[in-house]
Design a protein around this motif. Structure first.
Motif, mmCIF file in Angstrom:
data_model
loop_
_atom_site.group_PDB
_atom_site.id
_atom_site.type_symbol
_atom_site.label_atom_id
_atom_site.label_comp_id
_atom_site.label_asym_id
_atom_site.label_seq_id
_atom_site.Cartn_x
_atom_site.Cartn_y
_atom_site.Cartn_z
ATOM 1 N N GLU A 46 -21.159 25.969 49.454
ATOM 2 C CA GLU A 46 -22.078 26.705 49.106
ATOM 3 C C GLU A 46 -23.256 26.229 48.507
ATOM 4 O OE1 GLU A 46 -19.741 29.145 47.214
ATOM 5 O OE2 GLU A 46 -19.518 30.844 48.721
ATOM 6 N N SER A 47 -22.667 24.585 47.805
ATOM 7 C CA SER A 47 -23.858 23.497 46.895
ATOM 8 C C SER A 47 -24.388 23.029 48.217
ATOM 9 C CB SER A 47 -23.393 23.248 45.902
ATOM 10 O OG SER A 47 -23.661 22.943 44.916
ATOM 11 N N GLN A 75 -30.566 29.460 45.024
ATOM 12 C CA GLN A 75 -30.503 29.413 43.719
ATOM 13 C C GLN A 75 -31.105 27.506 44.017
ATOM 14 O OE1 GLN A 75 -30.596 30.494 40.813
ATOM 15 N NE2 GLN A 75 -31.142 28.306 39.742
ATOM 16 N N LYS A 77 -31.389 24.247 42.971
ATOM 17 C CA LYS A 77 -30.172 23.248 42.468
ATOM 18 C C LYS A 77 -31.519 22.010 42.284
ATOM 19 C CE LYS A 77 -25.990 20.672 43.336
ATOM 20 N NZ LYS A 77 -25.487 19.907 44.657
ATOM 21 N N ALA A 80 -26.844 18.440 38.602
ATOM 22 C CA ALA A 80 -25.033 18.851 38.342
ATOM 23 C C ALA A 80 -25.326 18.144 36.785
ATOM 24 C CB ALA A 80 -24.135 17.905 39.222
ATOM 25 N N TYR A 105 -30.481 24.009 47.661
ATOM 26 C CA TYR A 105 -30.477 25.080 46.870
ATOM 27 C C TYR A 105 -29.043 25.379 47.156
ATOM 28 C CZ TYR A 105 -35.150 26.558 48.341
ATOM 29 O OH TYR A 105 -36.415 26.908 48.844
ATOM 30 N N GLN A 106 -28.100 26.485 46.001
ATOM 31 C CA GLN A 106 -26.454 26.700 46.728
ATOM 32 C C GLN A 106 -26.624 28.131 46.906
ATOM 33 O OE1 GLN A 106 -24.796 24.761 43.683
ATOM 34 N NE2 GLN A 106 -25.776 25.626 41.888
ATOM 35 N N LYS A 209 -27.597 24.247 37.709
ATOM 36 C CA LYS A 209 -27.188 23.149 38.039
ATOM 37 C C LYS A 209 -26.225 23.290 38.704
ATOM 38 C CE LYS A 209 -29.692 19.410 35.778
ATOM 39 N NZ LYS A 209 -30.841 19.900 35.330
ATOM 40 N N ILE A 210 -25.359 22.818 39.432
ATOM 41 C CA ILE A 210 -23.272 23.513 39.374
ATOM 42 C C ILE A 210 -23.470 22.175 38.237
ATOM 43 C CG2 ILE A 210 -23.330 20.603 41.010
ATOM 44 C CD1 ILE A 210 -20.713 22.509 42.708
ATOM 45 N N TRP A 224 -15.380 25.010 39.829
ATOM 46 C CA TRP A 224 -16.635 24.876 40.525
ATOM 47 C C TRP A 224 -17.140 26.231 39.592
ATOM 48 C CZ3 TRP A 224 -14.125 24.870 45.092
ATOM 49 C CH2 TRP A 224 -14.318 26.444 45.294
ATOM 50 N N ILE A 226 -20.725 28.196 40.859
ATOM 51 C CA ILE A 226 -21.964 27.505 41.487
ATOM 52 C C ILE A 226 -23.126 29.639 41.523
ATOM 53 C CG2 ILE A 226 -23.042 27.657 44.018
ATOM 54 C CD1 ILE A 226 -20.121 25.649 44.898
ATOM 55 N N SER A 310 -19.995 18.314 46.655
ATOM 56 C CA SER A 310 -20.288 18.966 47.693
ATOM 57 C C SER A 310 -21.726 18.609 48.988
ATOM 58 C CB SER A 310 -21.449 19.295 47.008
ATOM 59 O OG SER A 310 -21.185 20.876 45.786
#
Ligand code: FAD
Length: 414
Positions: A46-47, A75, A77, A80, A105-106, A209-210, A224, A226, A310
Motif C-alpha cells: 500500500e505504500s 494519503q 507520502k 519515511a 501516496y499510500q 510518512k510511513i 509498518w 501506513i 516498499s
C-alpha cells in the motif's frame, strides 16, 4: 470476447499488468488482460515510492491518480520515519540526491488497482475479470495460445496473441508452467497485518510518512504503520517464520508482537480493527529468467524481494516501463536484446534494493539509518534509494551498492 488474435496477452491486472496494458493500447496495439479476480479486490502493498510516479506518468495514468487521490483517500507520502527504542530518524524524500518527484501516496490497493485498470481500459485495453489462466502453448511459431477458465461456469477459452506478458504477481503463472522458478536467497519470512480505524492522535506522528519500527529486542522483526487519508491505517509486522511458530493465527501473531512495542500502541491510540488480520508466508521469490521466446515476466511474476522498503509496486511499474518499448520493437520485427535491455536493466535496481534489504536484516543498514552523525550528502544518497531511485547510477550507493553499504556500515559502527 472474441476468440481472435491479439497483439499482446497480459496475465493479471495488478499495477504491472495495468500499466503495461495502458502503454500498449496507447501505442495502438490490441491488448487483452486476463484477470482471475473481480475488482475492486484487496491486495497488500500500500505504500508507494516517489520513483513510481514517473512510470505512472509514462503510462498516462498519473493524472487520474492525482485527480482521484483525495476522493479515494490516498494519503500524501513525502518520506519515511524509522523508530527504534525511542530513537526517531526522519527521511524527507524532497532531500534526496536523485532528480525526480519527492512525493507519492499510500493507497488502498483495491481502489488504486481499479483506477489503473480502468485507465488502461479507457485507452482501449480489453480487461476481462474472472478469467484464470491455466495453460500456455508456444508450439505454433505464429502465435502464443493461452487457455483461461471463467469462474462463472468453468468454461474454457482459448486466446491467441503474438506476445505474452505475465503480470500475475504471486500467482506466478509462467514461472510455474514453464518451470522457471528459482529460489530466493532470502530466508522464509512472514507478515501479519490488518487495517484499523484510528485518527492516530495517540502519539506524535507525521501522517505524511510511513513509520517503520524496529522491534525493541529482535532487530529482524519490524512493523509498518501506513496511514490513509480517510482515518484508517494499515499496520503489519514482518519477521522470520521462527518468530511466529508458536502463534495460533494471524491475529495472535500481529497483536502479540505489537504488544511488545509500546510506542506503536501509543501512536495507534484508540483503534478498531476494520479489516481482519491476515498472514502471508514465504513471499520472496525469484526466477531463472525474466524473458524467453515471445514472453516476458513483469513485476512479482519475476522477482520479489521483501516488503521493508516498499519497493514492490515501483519494481512492478519499472518492469512495464522497460518491457513495453521492447515488445513494440519485437512486434515491429526488430531485433531486441532482452538480456541487456530488460533483464540486466531491471535487475540493476532490484540488486540495489537487494543489498539494502540484506543489510536491513543483518542490521548493517539499521546501523547506518540510526547513526547520529550521518553526513547530509550521504543521507541524501540513501534517501534516494528509499524514495525508489534504485536505478540512478549517478548515485554511488546504486552503482556499487554492496561495497558502499559495507564501508558505510563499518564507519557507522565504529
Ligand atoms: P499483483 O499486484 O500481485 O497483481 C497480479 C494480478 O494477477 C492479481 O490481480 C491476480 O489476481 C492476477 N492473477 C494471478 N494469477 C492469475 C491467473 N492464473 N490468471 C489470471 N490472473 C491472475 N509493495 C509496495 O510497493 N509497497 C508496499 O508497502 C508493499 N508492502 C508489501 C507487504 C507485504 C507483506 C508483501 C508480501 C508485499 C508488499 N509489497 C509492497 C509488494 C506488492 O504487494 C507487490 O510487489 C505488487 O503488488 C506487485 O504488483 P504486480 O502487478 O506484479 O502483481
Amino acid at each position: 470476447f472474441k476468440l481472435s488474435d491479439y497483439d499482446v496477452i497480459i496475465i493479471g491486472a495488478g499495477p504491472a499488468g495495468a500499466t503495461a496494458a495502458a502503454m500498449l493500447a496507447q501505442a495502438g496495439k490490441s491488448v487483452i488482460v486476463l484477470e482471475r479476480q473481480h475488482f475492486p479486490r484487496f491486495s497488500i502493498g500500500e505504500s508507494l515510492l516517489p520513483q513510481c510516479m514517473i512510470y505512472l506518468e509514462e503510462a498516462g495514468l498519473l493524472n487520474a491518480v492525482n485527480t482521484e487521490a483525495l476522493a479515494l483517500g490516498f494519503q500524501l507520502k513525502n518520506g519515511a520515519v524509522f523508530h527504534h527504542k525511542g530513537e526517531h530518524v526522519f527521511f524527507d524524500f524532497e532531500k534526496k540526491s536523485s532528480l525526480g518527484p519527492g512525493t507519492t501516496y499510500q493507497v488502498k490497493r483495491e481502489l488504486f488497482d481499479s483506477l489503473l485498470a480502468n485507465g488502461a481500459a479507457d485507452y482501449g485495453a480489453e480487461i476481462h475479470h474472472g478469467y484464470t489462466v491455466k495453460a500456455v502453448d508456444f508450439s505454433d511459431p505464429d502465435f502464443v495460445a493461452v487457455e483461461a477458465e471463467h469462474d462463472s461456469d468453468g468454461s474454457t477459452h482459448l486466446i491467441r496473441g503474438s506476445y505474452l506478458l505475465d503480470a500475475s504477481g504471486f500467482g506466478r503463472v509462467l514461472p510455474r508452467l514453464l518451470k522457471l522458478e528459482y529460489p530466493s536467497d532470502f530466508p522464509v519470512r512472514q507478515a501479519a497485518f490488518c487495517h484499523v480505524k484510528t485518527d492516530l492522535s495517540g502519539g506524535a506522528f507525521d501522517r505524511n510518512k510511513i513509520l517503520i519500527t524496529v522491534h525493541p529486542t529482535k532487530p529482524e522483526i519490524w512493523f509498518w504503520l501506513i496511514p490513509f487519508a480517510d482515518g484508517t491505517a494499515s499496520i503489519g509486522v514482518v519477521g522470520g517464520v521462527e518468530y511466529f511458530a508458536h502463534n495460533r493465527d494471524a491475529k495472535d501473531a500481529l497483536w502479540q508482537r505489537i504488544n511488545e512495542e509500546t510506542h506503536l500502541l501509543e501512536v495507534l491510540g484508540d483503534y478498531r480493527v476494520i479489516r481482519p488480520e491476515q498472514m502471508i508466508t514465504g513471499y520472496s521469490a525469484n526466477v531463472r529468467t525474466l524473458y524467453g521466446d515471445r514472453f516476458a515476466l513483469l513485476g512479482n511474476a519475476g522477482e520479489f524481494l521483501d516488503p521493508v522498503f516498499s519497493s514492490g509496486v515501483t519494481i512492478a511499474l519499472k518492469s512495464s516501463s522497460l518491457a513495453v518499448p521492447l515488445v513494440l520493437r519485437e512486434l515491429n520485427g526488430e531485433f531486441v536484446d532482452w538480456e541487456k535491455d530488460y533483464s540486466v536493466a531491471l535487475r540493476k535496481g532490484i540488486s540495489t534494493f537487494h543489498s539494502f534489504v540484506k543489510g536491513w536484516y543483518d542490521t548493517r543498514f539499521q546501523k547506518v539509518i540510526f547513526y547520529k552523525q550521518q553526513q547530509t550528502e550521504v543521507k541524501a544518497m540513501i534517501c534516494s534509494i528509499l524514495a525508489g531511485y534504485a536505478w540512478d547510477t549517478d548515485n554511488p550507493y546504486v552503482r556499487e551498492s554492496k561495497r558502499r553499504l559495507n564501508v558505510l556500515a563499518e564507519l557507522c559502527s565504529s
